[in-house]
Motif scaffolding. Structure first.
Motif, PDB file in Angstrom:
ATOM      1  N   ARG A 172      29.952  13.280  76.472  1.00 42.42           N
ATOM      2  CA  ARG A 172      30.179  11.888  76.093  1.00 42.42           C
ATOM      3  C   ARG A 172      29.390  11.498  74.852  1.00 42.42           C
ATOM      4  O   ARG A 172      28.983  10.343  74.684  1.00 42.42           O
ATOM      5  CB  ARG A 172      29.842  10.969  77.265  1.00 42.42           C
ATOM      6  N   GLU A 173      29.206  12.448  73.975  1.00 39.55           N
ATOM      7  CA  GLU A 173      28.457  12.202  72.739  1.00 39.55           C
ATOM      8  C   GLU A 173      29.033  11.028  71.964  1.00 39.55           C
ATOM      9  O   GLU A 173      28.300  10.245  71.355  1.00 39.55           O
ATOM     10  CB  GLU A 173      28.470  13.462  71.866  1.00 39.55           C
ATOM     11  N   HIS A 174      30.355  10.894  71.979  1.00 35.43           N
ATOM     12  CA  HIS A 174      31.010   9.877  71.160  1.00 35.43           C
ATOM     13  C   HIS A 174      31.323   8.596  71.943  1.00 35.43           C
ATOM     14  O   HIS A 174      32.237   7.860  71.575  1.00 35.43           O
ATOM     15  CB  HIS A 174      32.283  10.455  70.550  1.00 35.43           C
ATOM     16  N   GLU A 175      30.551   8.319  72.974  1.00 38.64           N
ATOM     17  CA  GLU A 175      30.732   7.069  73.725  1.00 38.64           C
ATOM     18  C   GLU A 175      30.637   5.841  72.811  1.00 38.64           C
ATOM     19  O   GLU A 175      31.435   4.899  72.955  1.00 38.64           O
ATOM     20  CB  GLU A 175      29.709   6.966  74.843  1.00 38.64           C
ATOM     21  N   PRO A 176      29.692   5.791  71.844  1.00 32.23           N
ATOM     22  CA  PRO A 176      29.657   4.630  70.948  1.00 32.23           C
ATOM     23  C   PRO A 176      30.940   4.457  70.137  1.00 32.23           C
ATOM     24  O   PRO A 176      31.353   3.332  69.863  1.00 32.23           O
ATOM     25  CB  PRO A 176      28.454   4.918  70.040  1.00 32.23           C
ATOM     26  N   VAL A 177      31.576   5.571  69.752  1.00 35.52           N
ATOM     27  CA  VAL A 177      32.837   5.475  69.013  1.00 35.52           C
ATOM     28  C   VAL A 177      33.925   4.930  69.931  1.00 35.52           C
ATOM     29  O   VAL A 177      34.740   4.091  69.515  1.00 35.52           O
ATOM     30  CB  VAL A 177      33.240   6.841  68.435  1.00 35.52           C
TER      31      VAL A 177
END
Length: 277
Positions: free
Chosen positions: A184-189
């Motif tokens: 979930r590295e790109h949760e902010p995106v």
């Protein structure tokens, strides 16, 4: 947790089933492989898939050629999304960024020919070219949209800041980043896409089929639901955000059928929270 909807409207007008199909694994290197790949693409449409994602990178055009062979003339409700911005090389990693406006224009024209289309519903920039100013790259795609060759523009592998900068140049309809229940590295995106009502197309959405072996909770919930770990991973995505449109890929009809059936899997709130943690 959201109640999973069955469709999503990309760019406010492209209605697609929320479980799409990523065509990357369709690799027609031999006649036998080509026959199998054609069968997979056709079966996806038979199962009601209405979004198929491809790219120039996938076989340097061979994947687009294959989809045209398998599916043209296309069903009226089928959305073909492709990606440009990368060119083949014979040195280094085998590819290079190709975001120069003239090159992007040429790549779009090539894709139109291979896919046998007069316009591309969703054209995504595969990677931002660090050597070309962002307004130049997206300005070229904006011009192509004005000419009717593109309907909607998307991005791939971008940060929150890059998405914001892109949106200052042109409307963005989709973002395609790596994302799944175990990554979930790109949760902010994803959050930024939710706020802007931008479709989020996670690639590798089922954690490369390894979710059950890497998570006891996924394996246990799969057993509780009489589903597979892959189906549970996809069901979690559908429940996690209303803008998520997973595009699981496979070169197997059996795995395709397993993936598409995931939208019938319903997690309880307790199961969702276990997975969320």
């Amino acid at each position: 947790m959201t109640a999973p909807g069955t469709t999503y409207r990309i760019g406010g007008e492209l209605d697609v089933r929320r479980l799409g199909f990523g065509a990357m694994h369709l690799r027609p290197e031999t006649a036998e492989n080509r026959t199998r790949c054609v069968a997979v693409a056709r079966r996806a449409v038979e199962l009601g898939v209405t979004l198929i994602d491809t790219a120039h990178l996938y076989g340097w055009g061979a994947n687009e050629d294959l989809l045209a062979e398998a599916l043209h003339p296309y069903p009226a409700d089928l959305v073909l999304a492709t990606k440009v911005g990368i060119r083949h090389t014979t040195t280094g990693e085998g590819w290079r960024h190709a975001g120069d406006p003239a090159d992007l224009r040429a790549q779009v024209d090539e894709a139109l020919l291979r896919l046998r289309l007069d316009h591309i519903d969703l054209l995504q920039l595969h990677r931002l070219d660090p050597d070309v100013p962002l307004p130049d790259q997206l300005g070229a795609l904006r011009d192509l949209r004005a000419e009717g060759k593109i309907r909607h523009i998307g991005l791939s592998e971008v940060t929150v800041d890059e998405l914001a900068a892109a949106r200052a140049v042109v409307d963005i309809a989709s973002v395609q980043n790596r994302y799944n229940i175990l990554d979930r590295e790109h949760e902010p995106v994803l959050t930024a896409c939710e706020e802007a009502r931008i479709a989020f197309l996670p690639w590798r959405p089922a954690a490369a089929g390894q979710s059950g072996g890497r998570s006891a909770d996924i394996a246990a919930i799969a057993k509780e639901l009489d589903a597979t770990p892959t189906q549970v991973a996809l069901a979690w995505l559908l429940a996690h955000s209303p803008v998520i449109v997973p595009i699981p890929g496979t070169g197997s009809v059996a795995h395709l059928e397993e993936n598409v059936a995931a939208d019938a899997v319903r997690l309880t709130r307790e199961q969702y929270e276990r997975l969320n943690g």
